[in-house]
Structure formats: structure tokens, C-alpha cells
Design a protein around this motif. Structure first.
Motif, PDB file in Angstrom:
ATOM      1  N   ALA A  84      34.566  42.698  34.371  1.00 19.97           N
ATOM      2  CA  ALA A  84      35.330  42.825  35.796  1.00 19.97           C
ATOM      3  C   ALA A  84      35.333  41.339  36.584  1.00 19.97           C
ATOM      4  CB  ALA A  84      34.455  43.825  36.609  1.00 19.97           C
ATOM      5  N   LYS A  85      36.563  41.264  37.164  1.00 18.21           N
ATOM      6  CA  LYS A  85      36.566  40.062  38.009  1.00 18.21           C
ATOM      7  C   LYS A  85      37.630  40.318  39.121  1.00 18.21           C
ATOM      8  CE  LYS A  85      38.791  35.405  37.140  1.00 18.21           C
ATOM      9  NZ  LYS A  85      39.132  34.622  36.399  1.00 18.21           N
ATOM     10  N   ARG A  86      37.187  39.580  40.356  1.00 15.07           N
ATOM     11  CA  ARG A  86      38.057  39.930  41.476  1.00 15.07           C
ATOM     12  C   ARG A  86      38.324  38.348  42.024  1.00 15.07           C
ATOM     13  NH1 ARG A  86      40.188  43.592  44.643  1.00 15.07           N
ATOM     14  NH2 ARG A  86      39.235  45.219  43.284  1.00 15.07           N
ATOM     15  N   ARG A 100      39.622  45.176  36.528  1.00 14.78           N
ATOM     16  CA  ARG A 100      38.702  46.360  36.830  1.00 14.78           C
ATOM     17  C   ARG A 100      38.401  47.097  35.795  1.00 14.78           C
ATOM     18  NH1 ARG A 100      41.515  50.296  41.258  1.00 14.78           N
ATOM     19  NH2 ARG A 100      43.638  50.677  39.836  1.00 14.78           N
ATOM     20  N   ARG A 101      37.400  47.769  35.502  1.00 14.04           N
ATOM     21  CA  ARG A 101      36.884  48.620  34.174  1.00 14.04           C
ATOM     22  C   ARG A 101      37.068  49.756  34.533  1.00 14.04           C
ATOM     23  NH1 ARG A 101      33.648  45.575  30.184  1.00 14.04           N
ATOM     24  NH2 ARG A 101      33.567  47.607  29.348  1.00 14.04           N
ATOM     25  N   GLY A 102      37.409  50.736  33.745  1.00 11.55           N
ATOM     26  CA  GLY A 102      37.510  52.306  34.111  1.00 11.55           C
ATOM     27  C   GLY A 102      37.948  53.069  32.707  1.00 11.55           C
ATOM     28  N   TYR A 103      38.766  53.992  32.964  1.00 13.18           N
ATOM     29  CA  TYR A 103      39.419  54.922  32.034  1.00 13.18           C
ATOM     30  C   TYR A 103      40.882  55.127  32.053  1.00 13.18           C
ATOM     31  CZ  TYR A 103      34.266  55.513  31.647  1.00 13.18           C
ATOM     32  OH  TYR A 103      33.167  55.369  31.526  1.00 13.18           O
ATOM     33  N   ALA A 104      41.472  55.242  31.295  1.00  8.59           N
ATOM     34  CA  ALA A 104      43.208  55.483  31.202  1.00  8.59           C
ATOM     35  C   ALA A 104      43.388  56.559  30.249  1.00  8.59           C
ATOM     36  CB  ALA A 104      43.859  54.011  30.859  1.00  8.59           C
ATOM     37  N   GLN A 154      41.702  47.014  33.322  1.00  8.85           N
ATOM     38  CA  GLN A 154      43.203  46.752  33.882  1.00  8.85           C
ATOM     39  C   GLN A 154      43.188  45.483  34.601  1.00  8.85           C
ATOM     40  OE1 GLN A 154      44.161  48.797  37.592  1.00  8.85           O
ATOM     41  NE2 GLN A 154      45.755  49.755  36.820  1.00  8.85           N
ATOM     42  N   GLU A 155      43.971  44.722  34.056  1.00  6.83           N
ATOM     43  CA  GLU A 155      44.234  43.331  34.669  1.00  6.83           C
ATOM     44  C   GLU A 155      45.324  42.999  35.569  1.00  6.83           C
ATOM     45  OE1 GLU A 155      43.703  38.846  33.180  1.00  6.83           O
ATOM     46  OE2 GLU A 155      45.082  40.206  31.874  1.00  6.83           O
ATOM     47  N   ILE A 156      45.273  42.575  36.765  1.00  6.95           N
ATOM     48  CA  ILE A 156      46.595  42.451  37.721  1.00  6.95           C
ATOM     49  C   ILE A 156      46.188  40.923  38.011  1.00  6.95           C
ATOM     50  CG2 ILE A 156      47.559  43.031  39.868  1.00  6.95           C
ATOM     51  CD1 ILE A 156      46.073  45.722  39.655  1.00  6.95           C
ATOM     52  N   ARG A 157      47.607  40.218  37.554  1.00  6.76           N
ATOM     53  CA  ARG A 157      47.291  38.928  37.776  1.00  6.76           C
ATOM     54  C   ARG A 157      48.613  38.390  38.085  1.00  6.76           C
ATOM     55  NH1 ARG A 157      44.864  34.350  34.659  1.00  6.76           N
ATOM     56  NH2 ARG A 157      43.832  35.593  33.496  1.00  6.76           N
ATOM     57  N   PHE A 158      48.775  37.540  39.328  1.00  5.67           N
ATOM     58  CA  PHE A 158      49.960  37.128  39.981  1.00  5.67           C
ATOM     59  C   PHE A 158      50.435  35.981  39.089  1.00  5.67           C
ATOM     60  CE2 PHE A 158      52.656  34.179  42.644  1.00  5.67           C
ATOM     61  CZ  PHE A 158      53.568  35.178  43.070  1.00  5.67           C
ATOM     62  N   ASP A 159      51.595  36.052  38.664  1.00 10.31           N
ATOM     63  CA  ASP A 159      52.589  35.003  37.826  1.00 10.31           C
ATOM     64  C   ASP A 159      53.400  34.432  38.537  1.00 10.31           C
ATOM     65  OD1 ASP A 159      54.398  33.880  36.206  1.00 10.31           O
ATOM     66  OD2 ASP A 159      53.558  34.957  34.405  1.00 10.31           O
ATOM     67  N   ALA A 160      53.193  33.118  39.000  1.00  6.51           N
ATOM     68  CA  ALA A 160      54.096  32.458  39.928  1.00  6.51           C
ATOM     69  C   ALA A 160      55.410  32.208  39.248  1.00  6.51           C
ATOM     70  CB  ALA A 160      53.501  31.075  40.275  1.00  6.51           C
ATOM     71  N   GLY A 161      55.583  31.961  38.013  1.00 11.80           N
ATOM     72  CA  GLY A 161      56.822  31.861  37.321  1.00 11.80           C
ATOM     73  C   GLY A 161      57.723  33.293  37.404  1.00 11.80           C
ATOM     74  N   LEU A 162      57.017  34.345  37.416  1.00 14.18           N
ATOM     75  CA  LEU A 162      57.915  35.594  37.549  1.00 14.18           C
ATOM     76  C   LEU A 162      57.722  36.190  39.076  1.00 14.18           C
ATOM     77  CD1 LEU A 162      56.271  37.668  34.600  1.00 14.18           C
ATOM     78  CD2 LEU A 162      58.599  36.476  34.716  1.00 14.18           C
ATOM     79  N   LEU A 174      50.953  43.333  35.146  1.00 15.42           N
ATOM     80  CA  LEU A 174      49.928  44.218  34.776  1.00 15.42           C
ATOM     81  C   LEU A 174      49.707  44.452  33.347  1.00 15.42           C
ATOM     82  CD1 LEU A 174      50.662  45.066  37.721  1.00 15.42           C
ATOM     83  CD2 LEU A 174      50.115  47.518  37.287  1.00 15.42           C
ATOM     84  N   THR A 175      48.296  44.115  32.983  1.00 13.69           N
ATOM     85  CA  THR A 175      47.917  44.391  31.550  1.00 13.69           C
ATOM     86  C   THR A 175      46.953  45.265  31.344  1.00 13.69           C
ATOM     87  OG1 THR A 175      48.386  41.890  31.285  1.00 13.69           O
ATOM     88  CG2 THR A 175      47.124  43.078  29.583  1.00 13.69           C
ATOM     89  N   LEU A 176      46.817  46.210  30.450  1.00 12.85           N
ATOM     90  CA  LEU A 176      45.995  47.186  30.078  1.00 12.85           C
ATOM     91  C   LEU A 176      45.387  46.920  28.788  1.00 12.85           C
ATOM     92  CD1 LEU A 176      44.602  49.698  31.549  1.00 12.85           C
ATOM     93  CD2 LEU A 176      46.027  50.895  29.777  1.00 12.85           C
ATOM     94  N   TYR A 177      43.898  46.619  28.574  1.00 12.99           N
ATOM     95  CA  TYR A 177      43.261  46.433  27.527  1.00 12.99           C
ATOM     96  C   TYR A 177      42.409  47.656  27.306  1.00 12.99           C
ATOM     97  CZ  TYR A 177      44.003  41.653  28.727  1.00 12.99           C
ATOM     98  OH  TYR A 177      44.627  40.493  29.081  1.00 12.99           O
ATOM     99  N   VAL A 178      42.822  48.036  25.993  1.00  7.59           N
ATOM    100  CA  VAL A 178      42.262  49.591  25.761  1.00  7.59           C
ATOM    101  C   VAL A 178      41.225  49.314  24.552  1.00  7.59           C
ATOM    102  CG1 VAL A 178      42.802  51.869  24.632  1.00  7.59           C
ATOM    103  CG2 VAL A 178      44.544  50.562  26.064  1.00  7.59           C
ATOM    104  N   SER A 179      40.167  49.978  24.846  1.00  4.60           N
ATOM    105  CA  SER A 179      39.135  50.010  23.919  1.00  4.60           C
ATOM    106  C   SER A 179      39.549  50.640  22.628  1.00  4.60           C
ATOM    107  CB  SER A 179      37.884  50.494  24.361  1.00  4.60           C
ATOM    108  OG  SER A 179      36.827  50.352  23.223  1.00  4.60           O
TER     109      SER A 179
END
Length: 162
Positions: free
Chosen positions: A56-58, A65-69, A113-121, A126-131
Motif C-alpha cells: 500500500a502507498k499514498r 490500496r490492497r483489497g479484494y476484487a 489497486q493502483e491509481i497513478r496520475f499520468d501527465a502525458g495522458l 488505473l491498474t489492478l494487480y491480481v494475486s
């Protein structure tokens, strides 16, 4: 550009408080974001299966953020729905699967779940990492999880209270 700004204000009524220069830049970002390439997943730009989930990071421009999908497929576009707690994820997956025609399969996984601002776009990506671990749905103790979900529901709130 004035027409685009008017359209942006019509879609987002609170945006009219921006100063004109900021509003032009914001409108440009809105238009670029609308033209962004579609993903094969309805609500994520990227979905990756991983052996180890990121921590997790902010920060202002980057949140993990970690969780379930719940991943669902069927006649609807493939989509993933994120939850902070496993109880609502399992209930949502099970209820969705009961639709029979629209959702022909589902999976509940631990995710990041990763939410990162992309200045180019000019937008959040939004990226989802699934275990890659075993799916968490359809286990023998699901009834206990459903009972916990009911106990954590409050009709006055959209939040689950474990």
C-alpha cells in the motif's frame, strides 16, 4: 476551445470555479482523456496477474490500496470491481453469478489497486494487480462470510463496517 469549455462546465458544474487559464488546461486534459485508448477491461487500463502484490502507498499522484476484487465475464464486457473487504466482494460475486445470462463466470481474488496520475495522458491510469494465488470464492465457509457481511451492513451507509 470555448465550446469545449462550456461542455466541460455542463458536465462538471463545480468546475466553473476554475480561473480561465486553469480551466483551459483542465478542458484540454478532459478532451485528451476522453480520446484515450480503450482497455479490454471495462474499468481498468491494465490488469496484471502477479505472484506478489505491491505494498500500500499514498501520495498526491500515486495511490496503491490492497483489497479484494470480483472479476466477471459473460455477455457484459469483462470487468473487475474492487472492495476493501472480502465480505462484500464475495456477496457481489455470488449475486452477480445468479444473473445467469449476463455473468457466466466470476472470481474473487486478493488484489492491489493502483491509481497513478499520468501527465502525458492528462488523467489517472488505473491498474489492478491480481494475486496468482488460489481464488477466494466458492469455499466451504462462505455462509460464515455472508453472515459477517449482513452484520456489517448499515442501511444508512454505503460502507461495510466489519
Amino acid at each position: 476551445m470555448v465550446h469545449a469549455l462550456a461542455m466541460a462546465v455542463a458536465r462538471h458544474p463545480l468546475d466553473h470555479f476554475c480561473i480561465p487559464i486553469m480551466a483551459r488546461q483542465y478542458t484540454s486534459c478532459l478532451l485528451e482523456a476522453a480520446a484515450a485508448h480503450p482497455s479490454s477491461h471495462a474499468n481498468y487500463d491494465h490488469v496484471h496477474e502477479v505472484e506478489a502484490l505491491p505494498r500500500a502507498k499514498r501520495t498526491d499522484s500515486h495511490v496503491i490500496r490492497r483489497g479484494y476484487a470480483v472479476g466477471m465475464a459473460g455477455t457484459l464486457p469483462q470487468m473487475w470491481v474492487f472492495y476493501d473487504h472480502i465480505e462484500p466482494a464475495l456477496v457481489f460475486g455470488r449475486a452477480g453469478r445468479m444473473s445467469i445470462g449476463d455473468i457466466s463466470g466470476y472470481d474473487v481474488s486478493e488484489v492491489a489497486q493502483e491509481i497513478r496520475f499520468d501527465a502525458g495522458l492528462c488523467r489517472d491510469v488505473l491498474t489492478l494487480y491480481v494475486s496468482s494465488d488460489e481464488s477466494l470464492d466458492r469455499r466451504d465457509d462462505e455462509v460464515n462470510v455472508f453472515t459477517r457481511w449482513i452484520a456489517g451492513c448499515d442501511p444508512k451507509s454505503s460502507h461495510f463496517q466489519p
